[in-house]
Design a protein around this motif. Structure first.
Motif, PDB file in Angstrom:
ATOM      1  N   HIS A  58       4.966   0.009   7.248  1.00  0.00           N
ATOM      2  CA  HIS A  58       4.781  -1.342   6.731  1.00  0.00           C
ATOM      3  C   HIS A  58       5.969  -1.786   5.875  1.00  0.00           C
ATOM      4  CE1 HIS A  58       2.752  -4.865   5.096  1.00  0.00           C
ATOM      5  NE2 HIS A  58       3.103  -4.451   3.896  1.00  0.00           N
ATOM      6  N   ILE A  59       6.479  -0.889   5.055  1.00  0.00           N
ATOM      7  CA  ILE A  59       7.588  -1.249   4.164  1.00  0.00           C
ATOM      8  C   ILE A  59       8.817  -1.639   4.975  1.00  0.00           C
ATOM      9  CG2 ILE A  59       9.187  -0.324   2.436  1.00  0.00           C
ATOM     10  CD1 ILE A  59       6.789   1.301   1.360  1.00  0.00           C
ATOM     11  N   GLN A  60       9.097  -0.894   6.050  1.00  0.00           N
ATOM     12  CA  GLN A  60      10.232  -1.244   6.904  1.00  0.00           C
ATOM     13  C   GLN A  60       9.952  -2.530   7.679  1.00  0.00           C
ATOM     14  OE1 GLN A  60      13.299   0.418   7.011  1.00  0.00           O
ATOM     15  NE2 GLN A  60      13.820  -1.519   8.026  1.00  0.00           N
ATOM     16  N   ALA A  61       8.724  -2.713   8.103  1.00  0.00           N
ATOM     17  CA  ALA A  61       8.373  -3.922   8.851  1.00  0.00           C
ATOM     18  C   ALA A  61       8.601  -5.174   8.009  1.00  0.00           C
ATOM     19  CB  ALA A  61       6.917  -3.847   9.310  1.00  0.00           C
ATOM     20  N   ILE A  62       8.230  -5.111   6.724  1.00  0.00           N
ATOM     21  CA  ILE A  62       8.459  -6.257   5.839  1.00  0.00           C
ATOM     22  C   ILE A  62       9.949  -6.433   5.578  1.00  0.00           C
ATOM     23  CG2 ILE A  62       8.053  -7.164   3.522  1.00  0.00           C
ATOM     24  CD1 ILE A  62       5.653  -7.359   5.418  1.00  0.00           C
ATOM     25  N   ALA A  63      10.668  -5.337   5.438  1.00  0.00           N
ATOM     26  CA  ALA A  63      12.122  -5.423   5.259  1.00  0.00           C
ATOM     27  C   ALA A  63      12.757  -6.138   6.443  1.00  0.00           C
ATOM     28  CB  ALA A  63      12.717  -4.029   5.088  1.00  0.00           C
ATOM     29  N   LYS A  72      14.990  -2.413  -1.129  1.00  0.00           N
ATOM     30  CA  LYS A  72      14.469  -3.592  -1.831  1.00  0.00           C
ATOM     31  C   LYS A  72      13.019  -3.844  -1.455  1.00  0.00           C
ATOM     32  CE  LYS A  72      15.468  -8.320  -3.166  1.00  0.00           C
ATOM     33  NZ  LYS A  72      16.452  -9.433  -3.132  1.00  0.00           N
ATOM     34  N   SER A  73      12.692  -3.652  -0.183  1.00  0.00           N
ATOM     35  CA  SER A  73      11.309  -3.808   0.238  1.00  0.00           C
ATOM     36  C   SER A  73      10.415  -2.802  -0.482  1.00  0.00           C
ATOM     37  CB  SER A  73      11.199  -3.607   1.752  1.00  0.00           C
ATOM     38  OG  SER A  73       9.854  -3.697   2.180  1.00  0.00           O
ATOM     39  N   ASP A  79       6.315  -2.784  -7.139  1.00  0.00           N
ATOM     40  CA  ASP A  79       5.937  -3.759  -8.166  1.00  0.00           C
ATOM     41  C   ASP A  79       4.543  -4.323  -7.895  1.00  0.00           C
ATOM     42  OD1 ASP A  79       8.374  -3.413  -9.407  1.00  0.00           O
ATOM     43  OD2 ASP A  79       9.289  -5.229  -8.580  1.00  0.00           O
ATOM     44  N   LEU A  80       4.273  -4.613  -6.632  1.00  0.00           N
ATOM     45  CA  LEU A  80       2.960  -5.153  -6.275  1.00  0.00           C
ATOM     46  C   LEU A  80       1.869  -4.109  -6.469  1.00  0.00           C
ATOM     47  CD1 LEU A  80       1.348  -7.507  -5.286  1.00  0.00           C
ATOM     48  CD2 LEU A  80       2.088  -7.014  -2.949  1.00  0.00           C
ATOM     49  N   THR A  81       2.178  -2.866  -6.187  1.00  0.00           N
ATOM     50  CA  THR A  81       1.220  -1.783  -6.408  1.00  0.00           C
ATOM     51  C   THR A  81       0.862  -1.675  -7.886  1.00  0.00           C
ATOM     52  OG1 THR A  81       1.995  -0.546  -4.492  1.00  0.00           O
ATOM     53  CG2 THR A  81       0.850   0.706  -6.190  1.00  0.00           C
ATOM     54  N   ALA A  82       1.871  -1.820  -8.754  1.00  0.00           N
ATOM     55  CA  ALA A  82       1.628  -1.765 -10.200  1.00  0.00           C
ATOM     56  C   ALA A  82       0.792  -2.961 -10.654  1.00  0.00           C
ATOM     57  CB  ALA A  82       2.960  -1.731 -10.946  1.00  0.00           C
ATOM     58  N   THR A  83       1.078  -4.134 -10.107  1.00  0.00           N
ATOM     59  CA  THR A  83       0.295  -5.324 -10.448  1.00  0.00           C
ATOM     60  C   THR A  83      -1.157  -5.149 -10.017  1.00  0.00           C
ATOM     61  OG1 THR A  83       2.255  -6.727 -10.199  1.00  0.00           O
ATOM     62  CG2 THR A  83       0.120  -7.822 -10.126  1.00  0.00           C
ATOM     63  N   GLU A  94       2.083   2.725   2.048  1.00  0.00           N
ATOM     64  CA  GLU A  94       2.617   3.710   2.984  1.00  0.00           C
ATOM     65  C   GLU A  94       1.598   4.078   4.063  1.00  0.00           C
ATOM     66  OE1 GLU A  94       0.365   6.151  -0.010  1.00  0.00           O
ATOM     67  OE2 GLU A  94       1.618   4.343  -0.040  1.00  0.00           O
ATOM     68  N   LYS A  95       0.312   3.762   3.824  1.00  0.00           N
ATOM     69  CA  LYS A  95      -0.737   4.062   4.807  1.00  0.00           C
ATOM     70  C   LYS A  95      -1.170   2.830   5.607  1.00  0.00           C
ATOM     71  CE  LYS A  95      -3.740   6.083   1.906  1.00  0.00           C
ATOM     72  NZ  LYS A  95      -4.928   6.845   1.483  1.00  0.00           N
TER      73      LYS A  95
END
Length: 234
Positions: A58-63, A72-73, A79-83, A94-95
């Motif tokens: 998912h992280i690469q897909a958004i990148a 950067k992604s 940051d969103l996980t912390a929010t 990651e899942k």
């Protein structure tokens, strides 16, 4: 008070918005007089659905989608996980699995008819962001719907056909008519629109304002002796 909320079950800000709205509603003095309906919105109607056990980055897909570096992604998602954690949510990007959410939205309309819509909405979002389940897969959807209290036979029959497809399309058309281009989006008494996962205090302010406007004070008698500022009638 009627509150209509447009969101998608694969939208991380929608899950945050749900939690913040729930926090505001708990503090709202007239919460027992509020009805909430979740409406369909698809962030990506062309998305393909992953199957159980499939790989998806998912992280690469958004990148790739936003033209960002993977680093950067990853920082954005951290940051969103912390929010999310600050609102009591446990995100695991990651899942996360790719999903077309049209059928999930169809089941949310079935759940609305059976009085289980909010329960299923919560389960679908947790499945997406915490459990990493493919919410576009029919088998997974059926299991989640049963967990939310729906009848498996009815769920499987709905998924096998096109039941509630028109309702999903109607929701999307209404969002377009309202000018909604991003979610979550809250509509209160068909009069007030609130865009985004606003903090709970801001949402509470809107609820109070909407209630006051819908229930204005009616004067039933004139002054019988009163004080205004530092002046009192005698």
């Amino acid at each position: 008070m009627k509150i209509d909320i447009w969101s998608d079950v694969v939208c991380p800000w929608c899950y945050l918005g749900k939690r913040r709205f729930e926090s505001a509603l708990r503090q709202f003095a007239h919460r027992d007089d509020v009805s909430v309906t979740w409406h369909s919105f698809q962030l990506d109607p062309t998305a393909a659905s992953a199957s159980p056990g499939s790989d998806h980055d998912h992280i690469q897909a958004i990148a790739d989608k936003l033209g960002l570096s993977r680093e950067k992604s990853a920082r954005m998602h951290d940051d969103l996980t912390a929010t999310a954690a600050a609102e009591g949510l446990d995100y695991h990007f990651e899942k996360m699995k790719a999903a077309n959410t049209f059928d999930a939205h169809r089941l949310l309309h079935l759940a609305l008819a059976r009085g289980r819509q909010d329960v299923l909405k919560e389960r679908l979002m947790k499945a997406t962001f915490t459990d990493g389940l493919p919410v576009g897969d029919h088998g997974t959807l059926a299991d989640l719907a049963v967990e939310a209290g729906l009848d498996r036979a009815e769920v499987e029959a709905a998924l096998a056909g096109d039941r509630y497809a028109d309702d999903v399309r109607a929701d999307i058309a209404q969002a377009r008519a309202y000018g909604i281009s991003g979610v979550p989006f809250f509509v209160i008494d068909a009069k007030y629109g609130v865009s985004g996962a606003q903090p709970a205090p801001a949402l509470l302010d809107v609820l109070n304002q909407a209630w006051s406007d819908a229930h204005p004070l009616t004067m039933t008698a004139g002054n019988a002796g009163s004080c205004e500022g530092d002046t009192c009638s005698v």
